[in-house]
Design an enzyme around this catalytic site. Sequence first.
Site, mmCIF file in Angstrom:
data_model
loop_
_atom_site.group_PDB
_atom_site.id
_atom_site.type_symbol
_atom_site.label_atom_id
_atom_site.label_comp_id
_atom_site.label_asym_id
_atom_site.label_seq_id
_atom_site.Cartn_x
_atom_site.Cartn_y
_atom_site.Cartn_z
ATOM 1 N N ARG A 69 -16.976 24.582 39.093
ATOM 2 C CA ARG A 69 -18.011 24.802 38.381
ATOM 3 C C ARG A 69 -17.885 25.415 36.937
ATOM 4 O O ARG A 69 -18.641 26.393 36.531
ATOM 5 C CB ARG A 69 -18.965 25.695 39.204
ATOM 6 C CG ARG A 69 -19.072 25.043 40.597
ATOM 7 C CD ARG A 69 -20.064 23.755 40.432
ATOM 8 N NE ARG A 69 -20.374 23.180 41.702
ATOM 9 C CZ ARG A 69 -19.455 22.312 42.337
ATOM 10 N NH1 ARG A 69 -18.225 21.835 41.646
ATOM 11 N NH2 ARG A 69 -19.795 21.737 43.487
ATOM 12 N N GLU A 114 -24.788 30.248 40.973
ATOM 13 C CA GLU A 114 -24.572 28.987 40.426
ATOM 14 C C GLU A 114 -25.541 28.593 39.422
ATOM 15 O O GLU A 114 -25.180 28.056 38.591
ATOM 16 C CB GLU A 114 -24.555 27.827 41.385
ATOM 17 C CG GLU A 114 -23.911 26.625 41.027
ATOM 18 C CD GLU A 114 -23.373 25.779 42.058
ATOM 19 O OE1 GLU A 114 -22.554 25.717 42.824
ATOM 20 O OE2 GLU A 114 -24.120 24.622 42.133
ATOM 21 N N SER A 154 -28.436 24.430 44.637
ATOM 22 C CA SER A 154 -27.625 25.338 45.128
ATOM 23 C C SER A 154 -27.852 26.738 44.351
ATOM 24 O O SER A 154 -27.787 26.589 43.069
ATOM 25 C CB SER A 154 -26.357 24.903 45.689
ATOM 26 O OG SER A 154 -26.525 23.900 46.423
#
Length: 301
Positions: free
Chosen positions: A174, A294, A224
Site C-alpha cells: 500500500r 488505510e 477497508s
Amino acid sequence: MQQWKSLLSEANVGAVLWNEPLAKYTTWKIGGPADCLIIPENKEQLKELVTLLHAHRIPWTQLGRGSNMLVADKGIRGAVIKLGQEFEGLHFDGETVTAGGSLSFVKLSVLAGKQGLSGLEFAGGIPGSVGGAVYMNAGAHGSDVSRIFKSADIVLETGELVTYAAKDMAFDYRHSILHERKGIVTEAVFELREGDRQEISAVMASYKDRRRRTQPLQSATAGSVFRNPPGDHAARLIEAAGLKGLRIGGAEISLQHANFIENTGQATAEDVLALIERIKETISEKNGIHMVPEVYVLGER
C-alpha cells in the site's frame, strides 16, 4: 482568497468551483467544502495549474474518485484538484494497456478482461481511480499494481511532467514513491498477458460474488479502513474484539465486514474518526498490535 480568484480566473486551468462541498465527491458521502475545486481537462491545463499553485505557494490536494479517503467536516483549505473526463482515456496495444489517471480501476479491469487480457482480475472490486491505485499500490487476492505496472506519466508538484518506470516507484505494501514525492498520475501503462476470456470472466465473477456476500456494497463506505497487520487480518481482529456493530453518531462498524465503517445516513467525519480511534485503542490493549489506517484523512478538523 481574492488573490487566488484573480490568478485562477486569468489562467487556463479548467473549471473552478468556489467553496464547493466535497461530500458528494466521496464514497463515504462525508466532507466539508473545499476553498476551491479545480477540474483540469487535459495535461496542459494540469501542468499550468500545478505550476501556478507552486509559484504562489497555494496548498493543493488531489481528489480522485473519492474512495479510501475521509474529508474533514470543516473541509479542505487551499485548492483541490480533480482530473476531468479527458483523463479517463483507455488504449490497448497487444498486451499493453494505457489508462488515464481518472479512469475507474474497476472499469479498467472489466474492459481488460473483455479483451482477453489477464493480470487485472484482482482489481474488479477495488474502488477508485487508476491514479489512486498506482499511488497506494492497490491490491487484493494476492496481487497488486506493482506486478503489472510498466510506467506512469506524473505531474510533480512543481508542474514538471515526468515518466516513472517501475524501478522508480518504490512500491511496497500500500505504498509508492508518491507518498514522499507529491505528484498526480495523468496516465499509467500496464503489462498484461493473453488469457482465456471465459476463465478471466469466471475468476472475476467469483471475486464479485465473494464481495457481495462479505462486504456492505450497498452502504456508503470508503472500503477497508485498516491495513492488514503482518500475519493477520484487520477484520478478524476487530470482530474478535467484539467491536462489530459499534456505533458512534451516524457511523457504524459494519455488521457484514468489521474492517468497513458505514455512514448510516448522517455520519460526520468526527464520528468516523472516533470509531477509528476506538478500534486502534481496543486492539492495542487486547492484542498489542498497532493498527494502521488505510484511509487518508484530509482537511481541517
